[in-house]
Design an enzyme around this catalytic site. Sequence first.
Site, PDB file in Angstrom:
ATOM      1  CE  LYS A 204      38.223  45.471  60.574  1.00 46.51           C
ATOM      2  NZ  LYS A 204      38.043  44.334  61.495  1.00 46.51           N
TER       3      LYS A 204
ATOM      4  CG  ASP B 243      39.180  35.829  61.093  1.00 50.01           C
ATOM      5  OD1 ASP B 243      37.972  35.891  60.805  1.00 50.01           O
ATOM      6  OD2 ASP B 243      39.734  36.660  61.845  1.00 50.01           O
TER       7      ASP B 243
HETATM    8 MG    MG Z   1      36.062  39.389  62.692  1.00 48.52          MG
END
Ligand code: MG
Length: 568
Positions: free
Chosen positions: A68, A168
Amino acid sequence: MIVGIDLGTTNSLISVWEHGASRLIPNCLGEVLTPSCVSIDEDGSILVGRAARERLQTHPDRTAAVFKRYMGSDKTLRLGGKEFRAEELSALILRALKEDAEAALGIAITEAIITVPAYFSDAQRKATRAAGQLAGLRVERLLNEPTAAALAYGIHLRDAETRFLVFDLGGGTFDVSVLDLFEGVMEVRASAGDNMLGGEDFMRCLVDYFFEQRKVPVSLKSDHYFLQSLYAQAEAAKRMLSEAATAAIRVVHNETEYQLDIDEQALERICEGMLRRLRDPVERALRDANLRATELDNVVLAGGATRMPMVRRLVARMFGRFPSCDINPDEVVALGAAVQAGLKMRDAALNEVVMTDVAPYSLGIDVSMTLGDGSLSHGHFDPVIERNTPVPVSRVKRYYPVAEQQKQLQLNVFQGEARMCRDNVRLGTLQFALPQLAREDSGVDIRFTYDVNGLLQVDATVVKTAHTHTLVIEGNPGLLTEAEIAARFVALSELKIHPRDRLEHRTLLARGERLYQQIRGNQREWFGAQISAFEQALESQDNRRIDPQRREFETLLNEAEHDSFTIR
Ligand code: MG
Ligand code: ADP
């Protein structure tokens, strides 16, 4: 049916909105987390998920993970002699998830909401959309990950009035969003983040420390097998330290054993630099939202790396309160993606929920400035859309060419916060002819339109002629054109995918191979024989023989994992 997908650096999940609630769909191993790993088997078939992750160590040159990070770039990864772009590897993950959902729901899945880090750039977002297309999915919406987490969290507090921050920290990215919830309206006030900071970096710090402390020969830094084995050990040690006071990393190379014992305080010390980097985006998001840390009602944790005690302590120190972890941090983003799917499908249970998001960074063009002495200074960044403006948004600004009778205008589009364009991220260039008039008659209206997916469109209209040019980001090696996507879709469809119904057994074998490499001495020979026995049972294709063998083999693997088996 629209599904929600959290396409993570480390793990991916798929979810649906059903009977007024989000539900995670397990994969064929019965697990909701599918490791974002792809491997090519010796027979040329593609393995996705846990089986591939097991092979990272045993078959590093046939296996890929953490891709990613390369979304939106033209970097390719080599697997068993074949080159793959990050979009293609992501597409293979998406396809596996799609098949899991189709098997569970008994219907074809063609539409998805895919989450992306809030701080993902235009190119990274386009690459994610392309990955969806390559997997045969129409991407209904790209949803920012912290916004998804907020949706999952906020849906239970619909009537409350609350102000919270989502923190996050995943495997490769860090995102922060500040939200307001008021009368069913959930509003992102500000987002900030770091695209190159995640749990993976903490593991790498530990690896560097290992090399330094144990005086490991530098030559081993380029030894694939040694590294993969060390990474696996460092990852396990890092996780161990989330629960226990100490952990050990032990790697063997040519009869030499390298061992490092480490405790949680030491890990915190060596990761100090990274902990410092976590502060910046938090402070920026709060500043942009015009809030002090003490004005928040709650802090919501998302991402597996928030399990690290040092991260929790940092959060507690920064906010003067303990964060909320009512929802599993690995799952919260995917659960929120399903809420967004419910909103898209206009589910009655979500009638009164409204969600608004913001553009996480400033978007603008490069301009020249006239200095006091009349000379020109080039390369200054002039924002058209300021960061943390609610989306969708469309802004227009008028600009004039530098010279009289100018024939052409080259418009360079950037994202970022730096004063000079060279320090920001270039998104693309638009070049067009001007009608060769006096400067003041050559005005150009530049319109930036930023949609809810975080995708940007730039239009330039020459005022005098009313002629409009649209920026098509072409020749950017980080992006695939529609034609390239179509060609790669065909190529990907021709790949042989390992049959889903046999993946469970394949995963056990891959795990056995990995553990075989980890153990030594006479245990090893015996363990190898157990793997062969299970292989033989599989070849018989007789379930009455396979099932009991499988149970026994699995128990054995669990024991080997905990270093606790004895030869029977
Ligand atoms: Mg994640
Ligand atoms: P992503 O969204 O990027 O896929 P996840 O939210 O799944 O990431 O988090 C993955 C990261 O969390 C990895 O770096 C992993 O090492 C870390 N992680 C998961 N569980 C733990 C744990 N118990 N202790 C420390 N780190 C953990």
